[in-house]
Design an enzyme around this catalytic site. Structure first.
Site, PDB file in Angstrom:
ATOM      1  N   THR A 197      -8.335  12.354  -0.836  1.00 42.62           N
ATOM      2  CA  THR A 197      -9.400  11.466  -1.313  1.00 42.62           C
ATOM      3  C   THR A 197      -8.861  10.297  -2.116  1.00 42.62           C
ATOM      4  O   THR A 197      -9.355   9.181  -2.012  1.00 42.62           O
ATOM      5  CB  THR A 197     -10.359  12.280  -2.212  1.00 42.62           C
ATOM      6  OG1 THR A 197     -10.899  13.327  -1.425  1.00 42.62           O
ATOM      7  CG2 THR A 197     -11.485  11.436  -2.750  1.00 42.62           C
ATOM      8  N   ASP A 225      -5.771  14.666   5.380  1.00 43.08           N
ATOM      9  CA  ASP A 225      -6.633  15.425   4.481  1.00 43.08           C
ATOM     10  C   ASP A 225      -5.823  16.679   4.181  1.00 43.08           C
ATOM     11  O   ASP A 225      -5.288  17.317   5.099  1.00 43.08           O
ATOM     12  CB  ASP A 225      -7.940  15.783   5.205  1.00 43.08           C
ATOM     13  CG  ASP A 225      -8.895  16.557   4.305  1.00 43.08           C
ATOM     14  OD1 ASP A 225      -8.480  17.581   3.718  1.00 43.08           O
ATOM     15  OD2 ASP A 225     -10.054  16.151   4.184  1.00 43.08           O
ATOM     16  N   SER A 226      -5.709  17.054   2.921  1.00 45.23           N
ATOM     17  CA  SER A 226      -4.749  18.110   2.577  1.00 45.23           C
ATOM     18  C   SER A 226      -5.111  19.471   3.144  1.00 45.23           C
ATOM     19  O   SER A 226      -4.294  20.394   3.118  1.00 45.23           O
ATOM     20  CB  SER A 226      -4.537  18.188   1.069  1.00 45.23           C
ATOM     21  OG  SER A 226      -5.581  18.881   0.449  1.00 45.23           O
TER      22      SER A 226
HETATM   23  N1  ASP Z   1     -10.339  17.101   1.332  1.00 57.45           N
HETATM   24  C1  ASP Z   1      -9.600  16.303   0.381  1.00 57.45           C
HETATM   25  C2  ASP Z   1      -8.147  16.693   0.478  1.00 57.45           C
HETATM   26  O1  ASP Z   1      -7.770  17.691  -0.062  1.00 57.45           O
HETATM   27  C3  ASP Z   1     -10.143  16.502  -0.977  1.00 57.45           C
HETATM   28  C4  ASP Z   1      -9.412  15.764  -2.081  1.00 57.45           C
HETATM   29  O2  ASP Z   1      -8.514  14.993  -1.868  1.00 57.45           O
HETATM   30  O3  ASP Z   1      -9.773  15.963  -3.232  1.00 57.45           O
HETATM   31  O4  ASP Z   1      -7.386  16.005   1.103  1.00 57.45           O
END
Ligand code: ASP
Length: 342
Positions: free
Chosen positions: A15, A59-60
């Protein structure tokens, strides 16, 4: 070391580096040439920043051992040239990657600070700017020519944590991480207050990156009603080398005889079985209750107060240490090697 710290900022995705598409509202990764435009404050920091990105930012939730390898290579190739590293990472699996890197990199003596955010950097109320700017300040902080935080750490919402002590606790709050069993390494207020007693001491050492990560590991979360055939579906995998049992309270499981039989079978096959509690705080003390005694007898190793994220990545790391005998790998599992156990 030059007068001004040279930092490498590695963007992996998440994000923090995303911007909203004006028409659809969907989030997509920011072009990092625009970084200084988005955060003009970066120019005012007393350090030089070089930015590199993963080949394909993710996206992680799509994190994998292949990408951990790419990240290890990036750090290893650039380690001697830079004084510190800041890794921008999605918050969902940041505790796993940060724990993994803390094990897979041996002899770290420079700051490697993970950070991310709950809101994208382009949003007005973003937490990403503060997180990134302070993570950079921490990575650049030195005293008597040495880094103040010579270890792998995670910075989020005014707190600096030891990487392998962290866990993500909120999908909503800006305070998304906790380090339930270890004090903060630093707190950021008007000043950044370092808890020096909690920070690893600097040592002169040569970095080693373990890139042959072994992922023949699994976990079983115990719950009332867990069936033997469900347990066996995982335990009987021929390629299994390490298994984490997520147990109740201080390391307890049902006292059904099948449980002990399955564990003994795993032990005989040479699978390392590690006991980690489902509780957020506190430690496994095998044998405190009768429901934990048979685990000890069957050769299960107590994970003590390790987080799940630290336990699973430590298993991967130890399994990849070819020079260790099977017995040495077992012995290291619940010995503190990177500050992950109290
Ligand atoms: N889905 C995102 C990720 O982990 C959430 C974040 O970055 O906070 O890449």
């Amino acid at each position: 070391m030059s007068k001004v710290a040279e930092l490498l900022l590695i963007y992996t995705g998440g994000t923090i580096g995303m911007v909203e598409d004006a028409e659809s509202g969907a989030l997509h990764p920011l072009n990092f040439d625009q970084l200084e435009k988005e955060i003009p404050e970066l120019k005012k920091l007393e350090c030089n920043i070089t930015v590199k990105s993963l080949k394909v930012p993710i996206d992680s939730s799509n994190m994998s051992i292949i990408i951990w390898r790419e990240l290890l290579e990036l750090i290893e190739e650039n380690y001697s040239e830079f004084d510190g590293f800041v890794i921008m990472h999605g918050s969902d699996t940041m505790a796993y990657t940060a724990s993994a890197i803390s094990f897979l990199l041996e002899n770290v003596n420079k700051p490697i600070i993970f950070t991310g955010s709950q809101l994208p950097i382009g949003k007005i109320r973003t937490d990403g700017k503060e997180n990134l700017i302070t993570a950079i300040e921490i990575a650049a902080a030195r005293e008597n020519g040495r880094p103040i935080v010579p270890e792998v750490a995670l910075y989020f919402e005014y707190s600096l944590y030891r990487a392998n002590r962290t866990t993500k606790v909120s999908a909503e709050n800006f305070e998304a991480f906790q380090s339930p069993n270890y004090p903060l390494l630093a707190e950021a207020g008007v000043h950044i207050k370092y808890n020096r007693y909690a920070i690893r001491k600097w040592e002169d050492a040569r970095l080693i990156a373990r890139k042959n990560i072994i992922d023949n590991v699994a976990s079983i979360k115990v719950f009332p009603g867990l069936r033997r055939d469900v347990f066996q579906a995982i335990a009987n995998l021929p390629s299994l080398k390490g298994l984490i049992l997520e147990t109740f309270g201080s390391g307890n499981v049902p006292s059904d005889s099948w449980f002990a039989e399955e564990i003994t079978g795993l032990n005989e096959r040479g699978v390392i079985v590690l006991n980690v509690t489902q509780c957020t705080t506190g430690s496994v003390i095998q044998g405190k209750y009768e429901t934990g005694v048979h685990l000890e007898q069957a050769g299960v190793i107590s994970g003590r107060d390790m987080t799940f994220e630290a336990a699973i990545t430590k298993l991967m790391y130890l399994l990849s240490c070819d020079e260790l005998t099977a017995m040495e790998k077992i012995n290291y599992v619940n010995v503190n090697i990177r500050g992950e156990i109290s």
